[in-house]
Design an enzyme around this catalytic site. Structure first.
Site, PDB file in Angstrom:
ATOM      1  N   CYS A  47       0.874  -1.169   0.000  1.00 16.70           N
ATOM      2  CA  CYS A  47       0.000   0.000   0.000  1.00 16.70           C
ATOM      3  C   CYS A  47       0.912   1.219   0.000  1.00 16.70           C
ATOM      4  O   CYS A  47       1.723   1.381   0.917  1.00 16.70           O
ATOM      5  CB  CYS A  47      -0.864  -0.050   1.258  1.00 16.70           C
ATOM      6  SG  CYS A  47      -1.819   1.443   1.521  1.00 16.70           S
TER       7      CYS A  47
ATOM      8  N   CYS B 151      -0.182   3.560  -6.627  1.00 21.17           N
ATOM      9  CA  CYS B 151      -1.153   2.981  -5.690  1.00 21.17           C
ATOM     10  C   CYS B 151      -1.308   1.551  -6.167  1.00 21.17           C
ATOM     11  O   CYS B 151      -1.406   1.303  -7.383  1.00 21.17           O
ATOM     12  CB  CYS B 151      -2.483   3.722  -5.765  1.00 21.17           C
ATOM     13  SG  CYS B 151      -3.849   2.847  -4.964  1.00 21.17           S
TER      14      CYS B 151
END
Ligand code: DGL
Length: 263
Positions: A73, A185
């Site tokens: 992440c 991302c």
């Protein structure tokens, strides 16, 4: 040798893009994957919240025997890496930003780099800082993409909405002459077709590839490689009805079951 799992976590299904790269380069390893569906999306949340989620999830994964933690992440890697490393000084903790920056600099040949990421990652300027360490002459342009994560979680990666959002987010990067775009991302590699259609000339960087190879080197160096796969496990803090079907597609292997955990 160590057959314990590699702990991998994300706010949702995005981190499966990282788990899939890990399993490609380390087929004997097992992953313990945690999807924080109770809190997805992370991208617009205060950093203090993202840090406390990262800490609680890492503690859970270590309690399940994780021999390493991969923060799959970007926004957690940008703002919570030090917190998790301080909590577990003896466990390798690997994030996405350094790997993404390294791959981007290698591809950019001195030209501007664009970063598509969540608002939190863009505001943190983590990519700008890491790219500047490696190549201070390279201009970096960041665009926050708040519509992307919900589209991926809903399985709408090739929808008209995804194409339209990609066009909007890529436009300033094309205008800034970015020949390289970091998918900053972990959900965005699943939108690579949409981003490619919106910026056909740009090279797209998936930081997971470099991160997986760095993980491999780290496990080798610490003599932590697994001799034999014991099985991948999947945990979630909440419900996402798409997880078994779409998650299996994203991971490239069947996810048979998910265990719900309240942290
Ligand atoms: N996939 C995560 C990232 O790489 C978080 C996305 C989100 O939940 O907003 O930043």
């Amino acid at each position: 040798m160590n057959n314990s799992p590699i702990g991998v976590f994300d706010s949702g299904m995005g981190g499966l893009s990282v788990a899939s790269e890990i399993l490609k380069v380390l087929p004997e390893e097992s992953v313990a994957y945690f999807a924080d569906f109770a809190h997805v999306p992370y991208g617009e949340r205060p950093y203090s919240e993202i840090r406390s989620f990262a800490l609680a999830i890492s503690e859970f994964l270590v309690s399940r025997g994780a021999k390493a933690i991969v923060m799959a992440c970007n926004v957690s890697s940008a703002v919570a890496m030090d917190t998790v490393r301080e909590r577990f000084p003896r466990i390798p903790v690997i994030g996405m930003i350094k790997s993404g920056a390294k791959a981007a600099v290698a591809a950019a040949a001195g030209k501007p780099v664009g970063v598509l990421a969540t608002t939190g990652t863009i505001k943190s300027k983590a990519y700008d800082a890491e790219i500047a360490k490696l190549a201070p002459e390279i201009p970096v342009f960041g665009v926050g993409c708040p519509r992307f994560v919900p589209l991926v979680e809903a399985g709408k990666t090739h929808s008209p909405e995804a194409m339209e959002a990609a066009r909007e987010y890529a436009e300033p990067l094309t205008k800034a002459d970015c020949g390289t775009i970091v998918l900053g991302c972990t959900h965005y590699p699943f939108l690579a077709d949409a981003v490619r259609a919106a910026a056909p000339k740009a090279k797209l960087i998936n930081p997971a590839e470099e991160a997986a190879s760095y993980l491999k080197q780290t496990l080798e160096r610490l003599d932590l490689l697994s001799a034999e796969k014991t099985g991948d496990k999947f945990y979630a803090s909440g419900e996402n009805k798409n997880f078994l079907t779409l998650g299996s597609e994203f991971l490239g292997e069947e996810i048979h079951a998910v265990k719900y955990v309240t942290l």
